[in-house]
Design a protein around this motif. Structure first.
Motif, PDB file in Angstrom:
ATOM      1  N   VAL A 180       0.860  -1.173   0.000  1.00 45.18           N
ATOM      2  CA  VAL A 180       0.000   0.000   0.000  1.00 45.18           C
ATOM      3  C   VAL A 180       0.901   1.229   0.000  1.00 45.18           C
ATOM      4  CG1 VAL A 180      -1.885   1.208   1.161  1.00 45.18           C
ATOM      5  CG2 VAL A 180      -1.739  -1.298   1.284  1.00 45.18           C
ATOM      6  N   SER A 181       0.874   1.951  -1.118  1.00 43.13           N
ATOM      7  CA  SER A 181       1.765   3.107  -1.286  1.00 43.13           C
ATOM      8  C   SER A 181       1.229   4.022  -2.372  1.00 43.13           C
ATOM      9  CB  SER A 181       3.166   2.627  -1.677  1.00 43.13           C
ATOM     10  OG  SER A 181       3.991   3.723  -2.009  1.00 43.13           O
ATOM     11  N   THR A 182       1.335   5.309  -2.124  1.00 49.99           N
ATOM     12  CA  THR A 182       0.949   6.267  -3.161  1.00 49.99           C
ATOM     13  C   THR A 182       2.116   6.585  -4.086  1.00 49.99           C
ATOM     14  OG1 THR A 182       1.444   8.116  -1.682  1.00 49.99           O
ATOM     15  CG2 THR A 182      -0.849   7.333  -1.735  1.00 49.99           C
ATOM     16  N   GLY A 183       3.339   6.277  -3.657  1.00 51.86           N
ATOM     17  CA  GLY A 183       4.493   6.677  -4.446  1.00 51.86           C
ATOM     18  C   GLY A 183       5.329   5.570  -5.067  1.00 51.86           C
ATOM     19  N   LEU A 184       5.204   4.353  -4.567  1.00 51.36           N
ATOM     20  CA  LEU A 184       6.011   3.243  -5.083  1.00 51.36           C
ATOM     21  C   LEU A 184       5.625   2.949  -6.530  1.00 51.36           C
ATOM     22  CD1 LEU A 184       8.130   1.068  -4.173  1.00 51.36           C
ATOM     23  CD2 LEU A 184       6.172  -0.437  -3.797  1.00 51.36           C
ATOM     24  N   GLU A 185       6.634   2.746  -7.369  1.00 49.40           N
ATOM     25  CA  GLU A 185       6.399   2.442  -8.781  1.00 49.40           C
ATOM     26  C   GLU A 185       6.639   0.956  -9.039  1.00 49.40           C
ATOM     27  OE1 GLU A 185       5.148   4.616 -10.836  1.00 49.40           O
ATOM     28  OE2 GLU A 185       5.249   6.245  -9.366  1.00 49.40           O
ATOM     29  N   GLU A 186       5.995   0.434 -10.064  1.00 50.01           N
ATOM     30  CA  GLU A 186       6.105  -0.988 -10.420  1.00 50.01           C
ATOM     31  C   GLU A 186       7.560  -1.438 -10.589  1.00 50.01           C
ATOM     32  OE1 GLU A 186       3.690  -3.371 -10.835  1.00 50.01           O
ATOM     33  OE2 GLU A 186       2.082  -1.981 -10.290  1.00 50.01           O
ATOM     34  N   HIS A 187       8.406  -0.601 -11.195  1.00 50.34           N
ATOM     35  CA  HIS A 187       9.797  -0.992 -11.444  1.00 50.34           C
ATOM     36  C   HIS A 187      10.612  -1.134 -10.157  1.00 50.34           C
ATOM     37  CE1 HIS A 187      10.986   3.019 -10.484  1.00 50.34           C
ATOM     38  NE2 HIS A 187      10.727   3.561 -11.636  1.00 50.34           N
ATOM     39  N   SER A 188      10.072  -0.658  -9.026  1.00 48.10           N
ATOM     40  CA  SER A 188      10.765  -0.759  -7.743  1.00 48.10           C
ATOM     41  C   SER A 188      10.452  -2.052  -6.990  1.00 48.10           C
ATOM     42  CB  SER A 188      10.396   0.432  -6.855  1.00 48.10           C
ATOM     43  OG  SER A 188      10.798   1.634  -7.467  1.00 48.10           O
ATOM     44  N   LEU A 189       9.534  -2.854  -7.519  1.00 56.17           N
ATOM     45  CA  LEU A 189       9.183  -4.109  -6.856  1.00 56.17           C
ATOM     46  C   LEU A 189      10.314  -5.122  -7.013  1.00 56.17           C
ATOM     47  CD1 LEU A 189       5.457  -4.411  -7.982  1.00 56.17           C
ATOM     48  CD2 LEU A 189       6.320  -3.663  -5.751  1.00 56.17           C
ATOM     49  N   VAL A 190      10.480  -5.981  -6.014  1.00 59.25           N
ATOM     50  CA  VAL A 190      11.529  -6.998  -6.015  1.00 59.25           C
ATOM     51  C   VAL A 190      11.139  -8.121  -6.973  1.00 59.25           C
ATOM     52  CG1 VAL A 190      12.704  -8.723  -4.602  1.00 59.25           C
ATOM     53  CG2 VAL A 190      12.265  -6.443  -3.675  1.00 59.25           C
ATOM     54  N   ASP A 191      12.030  -8.409  -7.924  1.00 59.73           N
ATOM     55  CA  ASP A 191      11.787  -9.486  -8.889  1.00 59.73           C
ATOM     56  C   ASP A 191      11.941 -10.848  -8.225  1.00 59.73           C
ATOM     57  OD1 ASP A 191      11.316  -7.838 -11.096  1.00 59.73           O
ATOM     58  OD2 ASP A 191      13.458  -7.696 -11.572  1.00 59.73           O
ATOM     59  N   GLY A 192      11.118 -11.792  -8.655  1.00 55.97           N
ATOM     60  CA  GLY A 192      11.270 -13.178  -8.217  1.00 55.97           C
ATOM     61  C   GLY A 192      10.671 -13.486  -6.865  1.00 55.97           C
ATOM     62  N   TRP A 193       9.834 -12.580  -6.317  1.00 56.44           N
ATOM     63  CA  TRP A 193       9.252 -12.830  -5.000  1.00 56.44           C
ATOM     64  C   TRP A 193       7.742 -13.011  -5.107  1.00 56.44           C
ATOM     65  CZ3 TRP A 193       8.063  -9.523  -0.221  1.00 56.44           C
ATOM     66  CH2 TRP A 193       8.114 -10.307   0.938  1.00 56.44           C
ATOM     67  N   GLY A 194       7.312 -13.607  -6.185  1.00 59.74           N
ATOM     68  CA  GLY A 194       5.897 -13.903  -6.366  1.00 59.74           C
ATOM     69  C   GLY A 194       5.104 -12.695  -6.810  1.00 59.74           C
TER      70      GLY A 194
END
Length: 191
Positions: A87-101
């Motif tokens: 839950v975030s207003t500022g986090l972008e998709e490219h900042s998500l950790v790869d390979g963690w489901g």
């Protein structure tokens, strides 16, 4: 019937949830969980939660702290393929950790409310004190799974709001005290 939303975590006796694992997490008294004698039975609640968790939820800061560590943690292998919500207003998709489901970004408390109305089992919120307060104020948390540690920290992020809010009743589902001073308390929120 809606999905159950459970906040789970470690808390000092004076209500601080900030930096249980170390000072690098931001609190000068960080690492307070590690300064308490380790007894496996005091942490059994965490194993029980693994069996019940169908999805994870985090605020942005907790996600950024946990994801890079938990992705390779043997203790958290069962979480790898579970759906995750940040839950975030500022986090972008490219900042998500790869390979963690599968991970989805929710932009508001209203998005969380909509998710709760969908199909599925319990969603566990780890850390994320600011998110937990917002969810509690919106009457979205259904249960608190707390491990309370015998330490007073004096300052730090608290789980519960200090604002003048309406009374909220809790029902004690389960409790246990351990020889190292840790208390397990599981409360259902009375809606």
């Amino acid at each position: 019937m809606s999905r159950e939303l459970v906040w789970t975590g470690f808390m000092s006796l004076d209500g601080v949830v900030d930096s249980p694992g170390g000072v690098e997490e931001g609190h000068r008294g960080g690492g307070w969980v590690l300064s308490t004698e380790f007894l496996p039975e005091a942490f059994a609640l965490k194993g029980e939660e693994l069996e019940e968790t169908t999805a994870l939820m985090f605020g942005r800061r907790s996600y950024e702290a946990f994801a890079p560590v938990w992705i390779g943690s043997e203790d958290h292998t069962a979480y790898k393929d579970l759906p995750k919500y940040v839950v975030s207003t500022g986090l972008e998709e490219h900042s998500l950790v790869d390979g963690w489901g599968p991970t989805e970004i929710l932009r508001s408390v209203e998005d969380v409310a909509a998710l709760k109305q969908g199909d599925g089992g319990a969603i566990f919120v780890h850390g994320s004190a600011e998110l937990a307060r917002a969810l509690a104020e919106a009457d979205l948390i259904d249960r608190y799974n707390l491990l309370v540690f015998p330490v007073l920290l004096g300052a730090g992020k608290g789980l519960f709001s200090t604002a003048d809010t309406d009374r909220q009743h809790l029902h004690l589902r389960e409790s246990e005290a351990y020889p190292n001073g840790v208390l397990k308390v599981v409360y259902d929120v009375v809606h």
